[in-house]
Scaffold this motif. Structure first.
Motif, PDB file in Angstrom:
ATOM      1  N   ASP A 245      -1.038   0.099 -10.062  1.00 27.10           N
ATOM      2  CA  ASP A 245      -2.399  -0.152  -9.238  1.00 27.10           C
ATOM      3  C   ASP A 245      -3.015  -1.511 -10.116  1.00 27.10           C
ATOM      4  N   TYR A 246      -3.987  -2.105  -9.484  1.00 26.16           N
ATOM      5  CA  TYR A 246      -4.686  -3.362  -9.627  1.00 26.16           C
ATOM      6  C   TYR A 246      -5.439  -3.117 -11.169  1.00 26.16           C
ATOM      7  N   ASP A 247      -5.585  -1.828 -11.590  1.00 22.95           N
ATOM      8  CA  ASP A 247      -6.117  -1.834 -12.878  1.00 22.95           C
ATOM      9  C   ASP A 247      -5.135  -1.535 -13.872  1.00 22.95           C
TER      10      ASP A 247
ATOM     11  N   SER B 278       0.975  -0.933   0.022  1.00 22.28           N
ATOM     12  CA  SER B 278       0.017   0.143   0.040  1.00 22.28           C
ATOM     13  C   SER B 278       0.973   1.129  -0.133  1.00 22.28           C
TER      14      SER B 278
ATOM     15  N   ASP C  77       0.756   5.446  -0.043  1.00 21.09           N
ATOM     16  CA  ASP C  77      -0.205   6.670  -0.018  1.00 21.09           C
ATOM     17  C   ASP C  77      -1.563   6.140   0.072  1.00 21.09           C
ATOM     18  N   GLY C  78      -2.025   5.122   0.493  1.00 19.37           N
ATOM     19  CA  GLY C  78      -3.300   4.516   0.815  1.00 19.37           C
ATOM     20  C   GLY C  78      -3.923   3.816  -0.469  1.00 19.37           C
ATOM     21  N   LYS C  79      -3.032   3.525  -1.528  1.00 20.92           N
ATOM     22  CA  LYS C  79      -3.463   2.910  -2.904  1.00 20.92           C
ATOM     23  C   LYS C  79      -2.676   1.320  -2.715  1.00 20.92           C
ATOM     24  N   ASN C  80      -3.485   0.454  -2.851  1.00 20.30           N
ATOM     25  CA  ASN C  80      -2.897  -0.902  -3.146  1.00 20.30           C
ATOM     26  C   ASN C  80      -2.204  -0.941  -4.538  1.00 20.30           C
ATOM     27  N   VAL C  81      -1.085  -1.314  -4.331  1.00 19.17           N
ATOM     28  CA  VAL C  81      -0.180  -1.475  -5.872  1.00 19.17           C
ATOM     29  C   VAL C  81       0.509  -2.679  -5.765  1.00 19.17           C
TER      30      VAL C  81
ATOM     31  N   GLU D 283       5.392   1.085  -9.861  1.00 15.66           N
ATOM     32  CA  GLU D 283       4.497   0.866  -8.659  1.00 15.66           C
ATOM     33  C   GLU D 283       3.166   0.967  -9.675  1.00 15.66           C
TER      34      GLU D 283
ATOM     35  N   ILE E 211       1.587   4.100 -11.116  1.00 19.64           N
ATOM     36  CA  ILE E 211       1.464   5.311  -9.947  1.00 19.64           C
ATOM     37  C   ILE E 211       2.909   5.967  -9.969  1.00 19.64           C
TER      38      ILE E 211
END
Length: 112
Positions: free
Chosen positions: A66-68, A41, A43-47, A64, A72
């Motif tokens: 993200d799941y899409d 995680s 900055d609060g984002k799951n990567v 880094e 990032i």
């Protein structure tokens, strides 16, 4: 996953789908390249944070994602002399890489 596969084309590294998802850092390597990845995680984002070390050019690329599949953060790391004006940025990038992919020993040795 698609982003990592795209980056690994012609690297000789293979990701096993059955064991791809994990709770700890994973390191895959052959004689030429090395991939280390970790689900974290930032900055609060799951990567998915991953570094590909290209041994032929003595450097690496780090992402880094993200799941899409959106990037990032990314950087390239190659040796950087302490007298270089970019040395501080290099150190910050290396610290980020080591902390996210779980290379804590390398992280603590960076300033030496």
């Amino acid at each position: 996953m698609k982003k990592i596969r795209t980056e690994l084309v012609n690297s000789g590294l293979m990701i096993e789908l059955d064991s791809f998802y994990t709770q700890s850092p994973i390191k895959l390597h052959n004689h030429f390249n090395e991939l280390t990845y970790n689900f974290v995680s930032v900055d609060g984002k799951n990567v998915i944070a991953y570094e590909i070390q290209w041994r032929k050019v003595e450097g690496s690329t780090y992402y880094e994602v993200d799941y899409d599949g959106n990037v990032i953060f990314q950087c390239k790391t190659f040796g950087c002399d302490k007298s270089s004006p970019h040395f501080e940025e290099y150190v910050r990038n290396m610290q980020r890489i080591f902390s996210t992919i779980g290379e804590y020993q390398r992280f603590t040795e960076l300033g030496k």
